[in-house]
Design a protein around this motif. Structure first.
Motif, PDB file in Angstrom:
ATOM      1  N   LEU A 226      13.880   7.355   0.389  1.00  0.00           N
ATOM      2  CA  LEU A 226      12.664   6.618   0.052  1.00  0.00           C
ATOM      3  C   LEU A 226      11.789   6.433   1.298  1.00  0.00           C
ATOM      4  CD1 LEU A 226      11.220   4.735  -2.156  1.00  0.00           C
ATOM      5  CD2 LEU A 226      12.353   2.863  -0.935  1.00  0.00           C
ATOM      6  N   PRO A 227      10.538   6.944   1.275  1.00  0.00           N
ATOM      7  CA  PRO A 227       9.677   6.834   2.461  1.00  0.00           C
ATOM      8  C   PRO A 227       8.996   5.475   2.578  1.00  0.00           C
ATOM      9  CG  PRO A 227       8.556   8.064   0.755  1.00  0.00           C
ATOM     10  CD  PRO A 227       9.921   7.751   0.221  1.00  0.00           C
ATOM     11  N   ARG A 228       9.816   4.434   2.621  1.00  0.00           N
ATOM     12  CA  ARG A 228       9.272   3.086   2.742  1.00  0.00           C
ATOM     13  C   ARG A 228       8.639   2.924   4.117  1.00  0.00           C
ATOM     14  NH1 ARG A 228      13.387  -1.743   1.555  1.00  0.00           N
ATOM     15  NH2 ARG A 228      13.383  -1.910   3.837  1.00  0.00           N
ATOM     16  N   PHE A 229       7.524   2.252   4.172  1.00  0.00           N
ATOM     17  CA  PHE A 229       6.721   2.188   5.395  1.00  0.00           C
ATOM     18  C   PHE A 229       7.527   1.712   6.596  1.00  0.00           C
ATOM     19  CE2 PHE A 229       3.716  -0.044   8.216  1.00  0.00           C
ATOM     20  CZ  PHE A 229       2.801   0.968   8.465  1.00  0.00           C
ATOM     21  N   ASP A 230       8.391   0.711   6.398  1.00  0.00           N
ATOM     22  CA  ASP A 230       9.131   0.173   7.538  1.00  0.00           C
ATOM     23  C   ASP A 230      10.237   1.108   8.013  1.00  0.00           C
ATOM     24  OD1 ASP A 230      10.677  -0.211   5.287  1.00  0.00           O
ATOM     25  OD2 ASP A 230      11.323  -2.233   5.810  1.00  0.00           O
TER      26      ASP A 230
ATOM     27  N   MET B  98       4.683   2.222   1.114  1.00  0.00           N
ATOM     28  CA  MET B  98       5.246   3.560   1.253  1.00  0.00           C
ATOM     29  C   MET B  98       4.263   4.504   1.934  1.00  0.00           C
ATOM     30  SD  MET B  98       7.285   4.098  -2.394  1.00  0.00           S
ATOM     31  CE  MET B  98       7.321   5.880  -2.177  1.00  0.00           C
ATOM     32  N   VAL B  99       4.809   5.604   2.469  1.00  0.00           N
ATOM     33  CA  VAL B  99       4.010   6.683   3.032  1.00  0.00           C
ATOM     34  C   VAL B  99       4.217   7.912   2.138  1.00  0.00           C
ATOM     35  CG1 VAL B  99       3.508   8.067   5.074  1.00  0.00           C
ATOM     36  CG2 VAL B  99       4.365   5.726   5.333  1.00  0.00           C
ATOM     37  N   GLY B 100       3.165   8.695   1.941  1.00  0.00           N
ATOM     38  CA  GLY B 100       3.196   9.763   0.950  1.00  0.00           C
ATOM     39  C   GLY B 100       3.905  11.034   1.348  1.00  0.00           C
ATOM     40  N   PHE B 101       5.112  10.932   1.823  1.00  0.00           N
ATOM     41  CA  PHE B 101       5.923  12.115   2.120  1.00  0.00           C
ATOM     42  C   PHE B 101       6.710  12.494   0.873  1.00  0.00           C
ATOM     43  CE2 PHE B 101       5.261  10.774   6.586  1.00  0.00           C
ATOM     44  CZ  PHE B 101       4.793  11.983   7.080  1.00  0.00           C
TER      45      PHE B 101
ATOM     46  N   PHE C 191       0.829  -1.205   0.000  1.00  0.00           N
ATOM     47  CA  PHE C 191       0.000   0.000   0.000  1.00  0.00           C
ATOM     48  C   PHE C 191       0.869   1.262   0.000  1.00  0.00           C
ATOM     49  CE2 PHE C 191       0.630  -1.273   4.428  1.00  0.00           C
ATOM     50  CZ  PHE C 191       1.109  -0.103   4.994  1.00  0.00           C
ATOM     51  N   TYR C 192       0.302   2.310  -0.533  1.00  0.00           N
ATOM     52  CA  TYR C 192       0.869   3.656  -0.484  1.00  0.00           C
ATOM     53  C   TYR C 192      -0.134   4.483   0.301  1.00  0.00           C
ATOM     54  CZ  TYR C 192       2.704   8.146  -2.282  1.00  0.00           C
ATOM     55  OH  TYR C 192       3.228   9.425  -2.406  1.00  0.00           O
ATOM     56  N   ALA C 193       0.209   4.856   1.533  1.00  0.00           N
ATOM     57  CA  ALA C 193      -0.724   5.576   2.397  1.00  0.00           C
ATOM     58  C   ALA C 193      -0.341   7.041   2.470  1.00  0.00           C
ATOM     59  CB  ALA C 193      -0.728   4.966   3.796  1.00  0.00           C
ATOM     60  N   GLU C 194      -1.317   7.907   2.268  1.00  0.00           N
ATOM     61  CA  GLU C 194      -1.049   9.324   2.370  1.00  0.00           C
ATOM     62  C   GLU C 194      -0.677   9.710   3.800  1.00  0.00           C
ATOM     63  OE1 GLU C 194      -0.441  12.120   0.978  1.00  0.00           O
ATOM     64  OE2 GLU C 194      -0.352  11.118  -0.948  1.00  0.00           O
ATOM     65  N   LYS C 195       0.035  10.793   3.911  1.00  0.00           N
ATOM     66  CA  LYS C 195       0.431  11.326   5.217  1.00  0.00           C
ATOM     67  C   LYS C 195      -0.683  12.219   5.766  1.00  0.00           C
ATOM     68  CE  LYS C 195       0.854  15.692   3.905  1.00  0.00           C
ATOM     69  NZ  LYS C 195       0.070  16.789   4.500  1.00  0.00           N
ATOM     70  N   PRO C 196      -0.731  12.420   7.093  1.00  0.00           N
ATOM     71  CA  PRO C 196      -0.009  11.672   8.111  1.00  0.00           C
ATOM     72  C   PRO C 196      -0.744  10.374   8.406  1.00  0.00           C
ATOM     73  CG  PRO C 196      -1.367  13.322   9.176  1.00  0.00           C
ATOM     74  CD  PRO C 196      -1.554  13.510   7.690  1.00  0.00           C
ATOM     75  N   LEU C 197      -0.043   9.427   8.989  1.00  0.00           N
ATOM     76  CA  LEU C 197      -0.681   8.159   9.303  1.00  0.00           C
ATOM     77  C   LEU C 197      -1.578   8.258  10.535  1.00  0.00           C
ATOM     78  CD1 LEU C 197       2.228   5.618   8.711  1.00  0.00           C
ATOM     79  CD2 LEU C 197       0.326   6.174   7.186  1.00  0.00           C
ATOM     80  N   ALA C 198      -1.214   9.125  11.473  1.00  0.00           N
ATOM     81  CA  ALA C 198      -1.949   9.167  12.741  1.00  0.00           C
ATOM     82  C   ALA C 198      -1.670  10.484  13.449  1.00  0.00           C
ATOM     83  CB  ALA C 198      -1.533   7.990  13.622  1.00  0.00           C
ATOM     84  N   TRP C 199      -2.495  10.800  14.451  1.00  0.00           N
ATOM     85  CA  TRP C 199      -2.262  12.006  15.253  1.00  0.00           C
ATOM     86  C   TRP C 199      -2.062  11.681  16.725  1.00  0.00           C
ATOM     87  CZ3 TRP C 199      -6.947  10.635  13.157  1.00  0.00           C
ATOM     88  CH2 TRP C 199      -8.017  10.448  14.033  1.00  0.00           C
ATOM     89  N   ARG C 200      -2.159  10.425  17.091  1.00  0.00           N
ATOM     90  CA  ARG C 200      -1.859  10.014  18.459  1.00  0.00           C
ATOM     91  C   ARG C 200      -0.835   8.886  18.419  1.00  0.00           C
ATOM     92  NH1 ARG C 200      -4.630  12.543  22.241  1.00  0.00           N
ATOM     93  NH2 ARG C 200      -6.634  13.521  21.723  1.00  0.00           N
TER      94      ARG C 200
ATOM     95  N   MET D 224       7.385  15.324  -8.115  1.00  0.00           N
ATOM     96  CA  MET D 224       7.649  14.600  -6.871  1.00  0.00           C
ATOM     97  C   MET D 224       6.649  13.463  -6.690  1.00  0.00           C
ATOM     98  SD  MET D 224       8.642  17.700  -4.236  1.00  0.00           S
ATOM     99  CE  MET D 224       7.131  18.632  -4.496  1.00  0.00           C
ATOM    100  N   PHE D 225       5.386  13.732  -6.982  1.00  0.00           N
ATOM    101  CA  PHE D 225       4.367  12.691  -6.885  1.00  0.00           C
ATOM    102  C   PHE D 225       4.646  11.562  -7.878  1.00  0.00           C
ATOM    103  CE2 PHE D 225       2.186  16.428  -5.212  1.00  0.00           C
ATOM    104  CZ  PHE D 225       1.517  15.917  -4.115  1.00  0.00           C
ATOM    105  N   MET D 226       5.057  11.937  -9.065  1.00  0.00           N
ATOM    106  CA  MET D 226       5.336  10.938 -10.093  1.00  0.00           C
ATOM    107  C   MET D 226       6.530  10.070  -9.700  1.00  0.00           C
ATOM    108  SD  MET D 226       3.190  11.033 -12.690  1.00  0.00           S
ATOM    109  CE  MET D 226       4.045  10.496 -14.174  1.00  0.00           C
ATOM    110  N   ASP D 227       7.590  10.700  -9.220  1.00  0.00           N
ATOM    111  CA  ASP D 227       8.782   9.941  -8.830  1.00  0.00           C
ATOM    112  C   ASP D 227       8.463   8.984  -7.675  1.00  0.00           C
ATOM    113  OD1 ASP D 227      10.288  11.192 -10.753  1.00  0.00           O
ATOM    114  OD2 ASP D 227      11.234  12.613  -9.384  1.00  0.00           O
ATOM    115  N   ALA D 228       7.665   9.457  -6.721  1.00  0.00           N
ATOM    116  CA  ALA D 228       7.279   8.601  -5.599  1.00  0.00           C
ATOM    117  C   ALA D 228       6.454   7.418  -6.089  1.00  0.00           C
ATOM    118  CB  ALA D 228       6.501   9.405  -4.561  1.00  0.00           C
ATOM    119  N   MET D 229       5.544   7.664  -7.029  1.00  0.00           N
ATOM    120  CA  MET D 229       4.694   6.580  -7.517  1.00  0.00           C
ATOM    121  C   MET D 229       5.514   5.573  -8.329  1.00  0.00           C
ATOM    122  SD  MET D 229       1.731   5.507  -6.922  1.00  0.00           S
ATOM    123  CE  MET D 229       1.125   6.983  -6.112  1.00  0.00           C
ATOM    124  N   ARG D 230       6.494   6.056  -9.081  1.00  0.00           N
ATOM    125  CA  ARG D 230       7.377   5.122  -9.804  1.00  0.00           C
ATOM    126  C   ARG D 230       8.105   4.209  -8.818  1.00  0.00           C
ATOM    127  NH1 ARG D 230       8.614   9.953 -12.796  1.00  0.00           N
ATOM    128  NH2 ARG D 230       7.728   9.855 -14.913  1.00  0.00           N
ATOM    129  N   ASP D 231       8.585   4.786  -7.724  1.00  0.00           N
ATOM    130  CA  ASP D 231       9.275   3.969  -6.725  1.00  0.00           C
ATOM    131  C   ASP D 231       8.324   2.988  -6.057  1.00  0.00           C
ATOM    132  OD1 ASP D 231      11.877   4.752  -7.041  1.00  0.00           O
ATOM    133  OD2 ASP D 231      11.933   6.088  -5.304  1.00  0.00           O
TER     134      ASP D 231
END
Length: 311
Positions: A280-284, A99-102, A71-80, A257-264
């Motif tokens: 690379l804003p990989r989730f882990d 990935m996270v959408g930073f 999954f590619y999740a938009e930022k931010p993931l959480a507020w708590r 920037m959005f395009m480069d992130a989506m390619r990755d």
């Protein structure tokens, strides 16, 4: 196979259009009326882009992990903090392909910065400001997610700058977070400033606001060998050291920037080599940023209100 985009707002539509321009089959699905049971039974899903509002993260990431969908999740993931911990635990099964959408990690100035030796940096600041009333055409702040006291406010909305600081200085700790609110929106920050410090002696700040009459997005790094000033909107970087000053302008479009992130992301989904971006804003790799953002939001201290007509 299909890349599903869940969330049909402006950012979801952007991701869907970018994926299609990259030759991908997409399915743009609005959150309202989303049928998770029917969706899970589909046999054509390769990966999922989560472009819903911030509160709708955990359940979709749990679904993706259970189905083995990156999954590619938009930022931010959480507020708590507890939410952030739960989300990062839930996505563990597909964390190294997600990935996270930073997307600011793909800004050419950030790409240049990470290649520099920043060990001599002793001070930094990141700042972003924009009049929220001019955010989007036909957009109402009062009716938006940003106006919600639980999970709203500028710190979350403009949290890229917090992540940028964490990307360059990973061992930062939060010292304080001061905020200014608005009388009509209790619990919603219109301006916030984080004070940060690292174990190695670097100190700095991140300032975000909904108030600035002129849009600003800049950073300053001060080091023993050079001083660096960046204008991310220019965009340009200026570096001054003992030999003089270097001026580095950049030519690019924001959507790059959005395009480069989506390619990755697509490369990660398919086990291929990506751009090689060290940021690379990989989730882990994003847990520290997620926790910093959530911790700052939870520990905001409101010191006043801004006089700003929001009617």
């Amino acid at each position: 196979m299909v890349i599903a985009v869940i969330g049909a707002g402006s950012i979801g539509r952007r991701h869907a259009a970018n994926l299609e321009s990259l030759g991908e089959r997409t399915d743009l699905i609005g959150w309202r009326g989303f049928d998770e049971i029917a969706f899970e039974k589909r046999g054509d899903i390769e990966a999922v882009v989560i472009a819903t509002s911030t509160p709708i993260r955990l359940e979709l990431i749990e679904m993706c992990a259970a189905q083995g969908w990156p999954f590619y999740a938009e930022k931010p993931l959480a507020w708590r903090v507890a939410q952030a911990e739960a989300i990062h635990a839930a996505g563990a099964a597909v964390a190294d392909r997600s990935m996270v959408g930073f997307m600011m990690r793909y800004h050419p100035a950030m790409r240049d910065l990470v290649e520099r030796d920043l060990s001599g940096i002793y001070g930094f600041s990141f700042e972003i400001g924009h009049d929220v009333r001019q955010w989007r055409e036909n957009w109402s702040f009062a009716g938006s997610y940003a106006a919600e006291p639980e999970g709203g406010g500028v710190l979350l909305d403009l949290c890229h700058e917090i992540d940028m600081a964490m990307a360059l200085f990973p061992d930062l700790n939060l010292k304080s977070c001061d905020a200014v609110g608005h009388a009509a929106f209790p619990g919603v920050d219109f301006s916030s400033r984080l004070s940060l410090a690292s174990g190695s002696g670097t100190i700095g700040s991140v300032a975000v606001d909904y108030v600035a009459p002129v849009s600003v997005r800049r950073a300053a790094l001060r080091g023993t060998d050079a001083i660096i000033d960046l204008d991310f909107l220019g965009p340009e970087m200026r570096i001054a050291d003992g030999t003089g000053e270097t001026h580095m302008p950049y030519t690019f479009e924001r959507n790059d920037m959005f395009m480069d992130a989506m390619r990755d992301f697509l490369a990660s989904v398919r086990g291929q080599n990506g751009s090689g971006n060290p940021l690379l804003p990989r989730f882990d790799r994003m847990r520290a940023s997620s926790l910093m953002i959530a911790n700052a939001w939870e520990t905001r201290v409101f010191s006043g209100v801004v006089d700003m007509d929001m009617t």
